[in-house]
Enzyme design. Structure first.
Site, mmCIF file in Angstrom:
data_model
loop_
_atom_site.group_PDB
_atom_site.id
_atom_site.type_symbol
_atom_site.label_atom_id
_atom_site.label_comp_id
_atom_site.label_asym_id
_atom_site.label_seq_id
_atom_site.Cartn_x
_atom_site.Cartn_y
_atom_site.Cartn_z
ATOM 1 N N THR A 1 0.978 -1.143 -0.107
ATOM 2 C CA THR A 1 -0.130 0.079 0.016
ATOM 3 C C THR A 1 0.907 1.206 0.215
ATOM 4 O OG1 THR A 1 -0.184 0.329 2.412
ATOM 5 C CG2 THR A 1 -1.819 -1.334 1.328
ATOM 6 N N THR B 1 3.378 4.325 -4.510
ATOM 7 C CA THR B 1 3.408 5.315 -5.852
ATOM 8 C C THR B 1 4.748 6.222 -5.367
ATOM 9 O OG1 THR B 1 1.729 6.825 -4.927
ATOM 10 C CG2 THR B 1 1.331 5.036 -6.564
ATOM 11 N N GLY C 1 8.238 7.078 -2.252
ATOM 12 C CA GLY C 1 8.805 6.889 -1.094
ATOM 13 C C GLY C 1 9.122 5.446 -0.595
ATOM 14 N N TYR D 1 1.291 11.187 15.390
ATOM 15 C CA TYR D 1 1.832 10.183 14.400
ATOM 16 C C TYR D 1 2.598 9.184 15.269
ATOM 17 C CZ TYR D 1 5.083 8.567 10.897
ATOM 18 O OH TYR D 1 6.238 7.638 10.370
HETATM 19 N N1 LIG Z 1 9.874 8.570 5.278
HETATM 20 C C1 LIG Z 1 10.538 8.129 6.459
HETATM 21 O O1 LIG Z 1 11.697 8.758 6.712
HETATM 22 C C2 LIG Z 1 9.888 7.289 7.438
HETATM 23 C C3 LIG Z 1 10.273 7.214 8.800
HETATM 24 C C4 LIG Z 1 9.623 6.319 9.449
HETATM 25 C C5 LIG Z 1 8.477 5.493 8.982
HETATM 26 N N2 LIG Z 1 8.082 5.959 7.808
HETATM 27 C C6 LIG Z 1 6.729 5.353 7.518
HETATM 28 O O2 LIG Z 1 6.878 4.818 6.020
HETATM 29 C C7 LIG Z 1 5.741 4.839 5.419
HETATM 30 C C8 LIG Z 1 5.913 5.681 4.179
HETATM 31 O O3 LIG Z 1 6.236 6.916 4.254
HETATM 32 P P1 LIG Z 1 6.874 7.680 3.028
HETATM 33 O O4 LIG Z 1 7.600 8.947 3.656
HETATM 34 O O5 LIG Z 1 7.815 6.825 2.308
HETATM 35 O O6 LIG Z 1 5.540 8.022 2.379
HETATM 36 P P2 LIG Z 1 5.306 9.048 1.080
HETATM 37 O O7 LIG Z 1 6.293 9.191 0.255
HETATM 38 O O8 LIG Z 1 4.513 10.137 1.488
HETATM 39 O O9 LIG Z 1 4.214 8.022 0.184
HETATM 40 C C9 LIG Z 1 2.972 7.806 0.879
HETATM 41 C C10 LIG Z 1 2.057 7.107 -0.159
HETATM 42 O O10 LIG Z 1 0.829 6.762 0.410
HETATM 43 C C11 LIG Z 1 -0.293 7.016 -0.574
HETATM 44 N N3 LIG Z 1 -1.313 7.646 0.109
HETATM 45 C C12 LIG Z 1 -1.276 8.617 0.685
HETATM 46 N N4 LIG Z 1 -2.440 8.667 1.427
HETATM 47 C C13 LIG Z 1 -3.574 7.774 0.965
HETATM 48 C C14 LIG Z 1 -4.759 7.253 1.065
HETATM 49 N N5 LIG Z 1 -5.670 7.989 2.041
HETATM 50 N N6 LIG Z 1 -5.103 6.421 0.471
HETATM 51 C C15 LIG Z 1 -4.202 5.394 -0.254
HETATM 52 N N7 LIG Z 1 -2.776 6.054 -0.496
HETATM 53 C C16 LIG Z 1 -2.508 7.169 0.139
HETATM 54 C C17 LIG Z 1 0.682 7.737 -1.663
HETATM 55 O O11 LIG Z 1 -0.116 7.766 -2.830
HETATM 56 P P3 LIG Z 1 -1.004 8.884 -3.602
HETATM 57 O O12 LIG Z 1 -0.376 10.047 -3.417
HETATM 58 O O13 LIG Z 1 -0.818 7.940 -5.177
HETATM 59 O O14 LIG Z 1 -2.396 8.563 -3.130
HETATM 60 C C18 LIG Z 1 2.193 7.455 -1.351
HETATM 61 O O15 LIG Z 1 2.119 6.133 -2.247
HETATM 62 C C19 LIG Z 1 4.870 5.661 6.216
HETATM 63 O O16 LIG Z 1 3.885 4.684 6.992
HETATM 64 C C20 LIG Z 1 5.516 6.167 7.265
HETATM 65 O O17 LIG Z 1 4.766 6.232 8.653
HETATM 66 C C21 LIG Z 1 8.574 6.783 6.882
#
Ligand SMILES: NC(=O)c1ccc[n+]([C@@H]2O[C@H](COP(=O)([O-])OP(=O)(O)OC[C@H]3O[C@@H](n4cnc5c(N)ncnc54)[C@H](OP(=O)(O)O)[C@@H]3O)[C@@H](O)[C@H]2O)c1
Length: 256
Positions: free
Chosen positions: A13, A16, A18, A148
């Site tokens: 899930t 698209t 990150g 969060y």
């Molecule tokens: N980035 C970090 O450093 C980090 C650190 C710790 C944990 N995490 C965890 O890793 C996960 C990914 O984080 P990220 O930073 O890589 O995310 P991101 O780049 O913001 O990507 C988020 C993804 O979720 C989709 N999305 C958002 N809201 C949605 C919804 N309501 N329904 C369906 N799809 C939705 C977006 O796609 P669309 O725009 O196409 O909808 C996109 O594919 C998260 O759970 C976050 O808590 C990240």
């Protein structure tokens, strides 16, 4: 190590962009048929085409969106609940009760929606992997974005509960807590922080200084790469991880 993943089918899930995109790419490179998910069809289709996968589009904040995703993805062997939202600028003062409800719905209940739709099939077939993506903030919350951090504690907790529920079924349930991973969005945020701190103008200028300054609480001493995180998820998705369940594994460079 042969991960024995060829021929398995996975839904990631929020893939698209990150971490989700990196996980989708890493699984596909191991022979997994990946269903790329998001709300933006064009981005999902572009990634799916590159990695030889398919797409499932839907807003997982709603039951209707979850139904659409379940219908498009059909049966999967591996469910990676990666979708999650965060905003480090939010504080106790700026967050309303509705904000707490909204993030719980997306970061926790969306995963439950997927579990309810995909895990019964895994159980029936006697094999499956359910993986919650979470954050090291579950154990080390900060003063900012408390909502969060709390959702990440919930993600780890529900992974353990699901493992108990799936006892002796061939289906495992785990969480992987990320900390300090340089995703594209993180790079943008850190570059802005670096500019304000006078470390340079571009990420390339400031990478070394930022790495040193931002990792004083990280034993490995540097920021992590998305691929390093995706490798752990891919191992957990594989048959080789059969004796790991109910766990929260940390990929955070030894953050403390
Ligand atoms: N980035 C970090 O450093 C980090 C650190 C710790 C944990 N995490 C965890 O890793 C996960 C990914 O984080 P990220 O930073 O890589 O995310 P991101 O780049 O913001 O990507 C988020 C993804 O979720 C989709 N999305 C958002 N809201 C949605 C919804 N309501 N329904 C369906 N799809 C939705 C977006 O796609 P669309 O725009 O196409 O909808 C996109 O594919 C998260 O759970 C976050 O808590 C990240």
């Amino acid at each position: 190590m042969d991960l024995q993943l060829t021929g398995k089918r996975a839904l990631v899930t929020g893939s698209t962009g990150g971490l989700g995109e990196e996980i989708a790419r890493t699984l596909a490179a191991e022979g997994v048929a990946v269903v790329v998910h998001g709300r933006d069809r064009d981005r999902a289709e572009a990634i799916a085409e590159e990695i030889g996968g398919t797409v499932a589009i839907g807003d997982l904040a709603t039951d209707e969106g979850a139904d659409a995703v379940a219908e498009a993805a059909k049966e999967v062997d591996v469910l990676v609940n990666n979708l999650g939202v965060f905003d480090p600028s939010l504080t106790w003062d700026s967050l309303s009760a509705d904000d707490w409800n909204d993030i719980y719905n997306v970061n926790v209940v969306a995963s439950v929606r997927m579990i309810k739709r995909f895990v019964p099939g895994m159980r029936e077939r006697g094999w499956g992997r359910v993986i919650q993506i979470s954050s090291a903030l579950s154990d080390y919350p900060m003063d900012t974005q408390p909502h969060y951090a709390a959702t990440n504690a919930a993600r780890n907790n529900l992974a353990a509960s699901l493992s108990r529920e799936l006892k002796d079924s061939g289906v495992t349930s785990n969480a992987v807590a990320a900390g300090g991973i340089l995703t594209p969005k993180a790079k943008v945020r850190l570059t802005e922080l670096g500019r304000q701190s006078g470390w340079g103008e571009t990420w390339e200028d400031m990478a070394e200084t930022a790495g040193r300054r931002l990792t004083t609480m990280v034993d490995v001493g540097r920021i992590g790469l998305p691929r390093e995180y995706a490798d752990m998820v891919t191992f957990l998705a594989s048959p080789r991880s059969a004796y790991v369940t109910g766990a929260t594994l940390r990929v955070d460079g030894g953050w403390h």
